[in-house]
Scaffold this active site. Structure first.
Site, PDB file in Angstrom:
ATOM      1  NE  ARG A  17      -2.385  -1.314   3.490  1.00  0.00           N
ATOM      2  CZ  ARG A  17      -2.862  -1.039   4.690  1.00  0.00           C
ATOM      3  NH1 ARG A  17      -4.008  -0.394   4.790  1.00  0.00           N
ATOM      4  NH2 ARG A  17      -2.217  -1.397   5.776  1.00  0.00           N
ATOM      5  CD  GLU A  18       4.646  -0.413  -1.434  1.00  0.00           C
ATOM      6  OE1 GLU A  18       5.495  -1.309  -1.273  1.00  0.00           O
ATOM      7  OE2 GLU A  18       3.515  -0.609  -1.975  1.00  0.00           O
ATOM      8  CE  LYS A 113     -19.728   1.793  -3.985  1.00  0.00           C
ATOM      9  NZ  LYS A 113     -20.407   0.625  -3.428  1.00  0.00           N
ATOM     10  CB  SER A 442     -17.738   2.682  11.472  1.00  0.00           C
ATOM     11  OG  SER A 442     -17.928   3.459  10.310  1.00  0.00           O
ATOM     12  CD  GLU A 493     -19.584  -0.882  12.527  1.00  0.00           C
ATOM     13  OE1 GLU A 493     -18.770  -0.949  11.596  1.00  0.00           O
ATOM     14  OE2 GLU A 493     -20.809  -0.719  12.364  1.00  0.00           O
ATOM     15  CB  CYS A 652     -23.778   2.855  -1.082  1.00  0.00           C
ATOM     16  SG  CYS A 652     -22.668   2.582   0.319  1.00  0.00           S
ATOM     17  CG  HIS A 703     -17.548   9.312   0.820  1.00  0.00           C
ATOM     18  ND1 HIS A 703     -18.920   9.223   0.763  1.00  0.00           N
ATOM     19  CD2 HIS A 703     -17.091   8.042   0.923  1.00  0.00           C
ATOM     20  CE1 HIS A 703     -19.275   7.942   0.813  1.00  0.00           C
ATOM     21  NE2 HIS A 703     -18.190   7.213   0.909  1.00  0.00           N
TER      22      HIS A 703
END
Length: 774
Positions: A17-18, A113, A442, A493, A652, A703
């Protein structure tokens, strides 16, 4: 002449995940723009070199991104929404990320999406657009690969028609008339890009037009034909690979007749239809068939024997000099390599293929096509042995699960009473105010939360100490929610890395990868679990955390689960059984968890189905079966509780008009829907539908890091109340708050509650102030 191997795109995140960390370091101002670009260059060159070393003949370039490839396209062509400013030069990183993430004064661009998979793209806005080429990024990256690595790459660019069709004007996706109006303004820029590429020596360009798989009427082909004819006539020296993916072509004959030099067809996710077209109608003798034969969005090793039989079938249709072998779609949607899965069961590991292994499969099949199968026989033999070991393993032959499946047909999965009866009992029990407030599940996972989890996973923190930390964090956020004045609380969570992965770690038949990360949006990586065996429930999963949280407050605390279809859509699902069968196995397991939550005193249980709409098949003829399976598995999960237990679900953003009947059929008591980035358009889907259940339309965007004002949130609430009865309406953020920072989360929730209070005060005089009094 020989068969050629080609790739369509490579993952961005990096083996560890650089790329993700690079973006986040920049956002935290840990490095400047020059440092960012230097590191990004090192990462993308390493990706290109790896593909070269794995034997790919035609390597994609410019498939890299600093966030999202659609955002790259709109930024390059000057289609920046005007609220972010007017530009006559290439965007700086600050300008670029403002579009994706918003600023204090400008809301972020909408995100949705990518077709029917769990990748998000930035939706272009064409309200007041004046196209101009601000940055020929495709030329820059082509030249970089050629100069630095000697790779004569294949630039990847989103085609003009798909670019337009994936965008909106005045809040609506562009219709044919809007496309026809804007295309003449956009095409000269594509001509300029192509001309400059030819001047630099480029031979091929991959023009992605994924929207072609959604065309069903001959008239819909006209704009593609116009664009491609114009580009071919303007830049005849550049050869175009017209790439489609994710499904079959209904208008096969018209598409393969378009003026391009190669056609890319998906032969994996096409329901066998593209192959049938090839067999029945043949393929033009003057074009290359770029055959997508390797699954680009699942992780299972190909059956090389079957794939080679397909290759041989294709060579009966086209000559070998006109055949490319490639993945069915970009490998962006799978993890990078299995080499870091050191804890995987060897039987499972032998059956997995991530991006690098898929390219190795591609190289093996290309070699077999050119030199004969005997030249790579050992690889074929190993492949068959690994697949046989997995399919005959105990993981895939759990007799208890199979017996439970056999009894499904003998059962009816419905709530005991209709909604009108249930909701009265729930109001009596919960005693909530008008416009009750809650969150989706969450809360922020701080650096401390993540470090404690990592220490526990590495054995540096005991189970007891880790649980004590989780309890303390849960208590802290229960207190915060109480102080804020929220009505229905959540435990936060903090024990979960991901809403799907977490359940995968608790059920049999799942493998939680160590480094199986894929990009969801921006720097957000998810690690989808691998469903490789029969799924079974072994012990309570969320009960202890929910019960503890409920003990800390007199307000109701929601139990939080992820529904079967979302687990399916956000996992890598075994491919040896029908997906619906695996889905029902998950539902039977989760049904036991729902019942155990109820037994523990949890009377509000949220079973999230955020991926229901996103997984909708691209072809409408396949919709009903998919939706019926979704409803069935949801009801298996949720219908085993008493009438006064309130079932919530969350979905969503998307076009809910398509699935409003399915939403009703789920028979959830309360549904919450992510809506703020689409500016409330989804509200219209519930107007005049006769929808009776309660509903929470997200009133602010989670977001973006910006904190919405009270007036903004109040306006969103008031807009919804124009079409939804206040007695049905809940107030909540768009989605879970895991990725946000604590100060902005608390500030946003304060404003949300203040906005609710302002609207509530207007309504209370006529309602009596509580739901049960309405």
């Amino acid at each position: 002449m020989t068969v050629i191997s080609s790739n369509l795109g490579y993952p961005r995140l990096g083996e560890h995940r650089e790329w993700k960390h690079l973006l986040e370091h920049y956002w935290r101002h840990d490095l400047d723009e020059d440092q960012f670009h230097a590191t990004a260059k090192t990462l993308r060159l390493a990706n290109l070199a790896k593909q070269r070393d794995l034997g790919v003949d035609y390597i994609p370039v410019a498939d890299n991104s600093d966030y999202d490839h659609v955002l790259d396209t709109l930024a390059a062509f000057g289609a920046t929404p005007t609220r972010f400013g007017h530009f006559d030069h290439a965007l700086t990183l600050t300008d670029y990320y403002a579009i994706a993430r918003g600023t204090k004064t400008a809301t972020a661009a909408e995100m949705t999406k990518w077709f029917n998979i769990n990748y998000h793209y930035i939706v272009p806005e064409f309200d007041d657009v004046h196209f101009q080429l601000l940055d020929n990024r495709w030329l820059r990256y082509y030249q970089e690969a050629k100069t630095e690595l000697g790779i004569d790459g294949k630039p990847v660019i989103l085609g003009p028609i798909s670019f337009l069709k994936l965008g909106k004007r005045h809040g609506q996706y562009l219709d044919d008339a809007a496309v026809a109006e804007l295309l003449p303004q956009l095409l000269p820029l594509y001509e300029q890009v192509f001309t400059e590429l030819v001047a630099a020596g480029a031979q091929w360009i991959q023009l992605d037009e994924p929207t072609l798989v959604k065309t069903t009427d001959s008239a819909e082909i006209l704009p593609y034909q116009q664009a491609l004819t114009t580009l071919h006539q303007a830049v005849p020296a550049l050869k175009i690979e017209l790439q489609t993916y994710f499904d079959s072509l209904d208008l096969y004959d018209q598409v393969v007749d378009l003026p391009v030099q190669a056609i890319g067809l998906d032969l994996v996710h096409d329901h066998g239809e593209n192959l049938a077209h090839l067999v029945d109608h043949g393929f033009p003798s003057d074009k290359v068939l770029a055959a997508g034969i390797i699954d680009g969005h699942n992780v299972w090793a190909s059956d090389l024997t079957k794939k080679f039989a397909l290759v041989q079938q294709l060579t009966d249709i086209v000559t070998t000099d006109r055949l490319w072998l490639q993945p069915a779609n970009s490998l962006l949607h799978v993890p990078i390599t299995t080499k870091n899965e050191t804890q995987a069961d060897p039987v499972l590991l032998g059956g997995l293929a991530f991006a690098d292994q898929k390219l190795q499969e591609l190289a093996t099949l290309t070699t077999a096509a050119n030199q004969g199968i005997t030249s790579v026989q050992a690889r074929f033999d190993d492949n068959q042995a690994h697949l046989q070991a997995l399919n005959t393993s105990s993981h895939r032959n759990n007799q208890a699960v199979r017996q439970a499946e056999q009894h499904l047909a003998d059962q009816t999965f419905e709530r005991q009473a209709p909604f009108a009866t249930r909701i009265k009992l729930q109001h009596d029990r919960l005693n909530l105010p008008l416009l009750p407030t809650t969150t989706i599940g969450s809360f922020p996972q701080s650096k401390l939360v993540r470090s404690k989890r990592a220490a526990w996973r590495h054995g540096d923190l005991s189970d007891t100490d880790y649980q004590a930390f989780l309890n303390a964090e849960t208590k802290r956020w229960i207190d915060i929610q109480n102080d804020l004045g929220l009505d229905v609380l959540v435990h936060g969570e903090f024990e979960r890395t991901d809403m799907v992965e977490y359940f995968g770690q608790k059920l049999t038949g799942f493998y939680a990868t160590q480094n199986g990360w894929v990009q969801s949006y921006g720097s957000r990586g998810v690690r989808p679990p691998v469903i490789f065996g029969d799924v079974a429930y072994t012990e309570p999963i969320t009960v202890a955390a929910s019960k503890y949280a409920q003990s800390l407050t007199d307000k109701p605390v929601k139990g939080m689960l992820t529904a079967p279809l979302t687990i399916i859509n956000w996992s890598f699902v075994r491919d040896d059984l029908p997906t619906a069968q695996v889905q029902n196995q998950i539902a039977l397991a989760l049904r036991q968890e729902v019942q155990n939550l109820e037994k523990a005193g949890i009377k509000v249980i949220q079973v999230d189905e955020p991926a229901l709409r996103e997984g909708l098949p691209l072809k409408q003829r396949h919709w009903q079966a998919y939706l019926d399976e979704a409803v069935y598995s949801f009801k298996i999960t949720t219908t085993g509780v008493a009438n006064d237990t309130q079932i919530h679900t969350h979905m969503c953003y998307s076009n809910f008009t398509d699935i409003i009947d399915t939403i009703k059929a789920l028979d959830a008591d309360v549904i919450s829907i992510e809506t703020s980035r689409s500016h409330g358009e989804i509200i219209s889907a519930f107007e005049q539908t006769g929808y009776q259940q309660e509903i929470g339309l997200g009133v602010y965007d989670i977001h973006s890091p910006r904190v919405p004002t009270v007036d903004e949130i109040k306006a969103n609430i008031e807009r919804a109340l124009r079409v939804i009865d206040a007695r049905q309406f809940w107030i909540n953020p768009d989605c879970g708050l895991k990725t946000r920072q604590e100060p902005e989360t608390i500030a946003a929730l304060k404003n949300m509650i203040a906005a609710r209070d302002a609207v509530q005060s207007r309504l209370e005089t006529t309602t009596g102030g509580t739901i049960d009094g309405l």
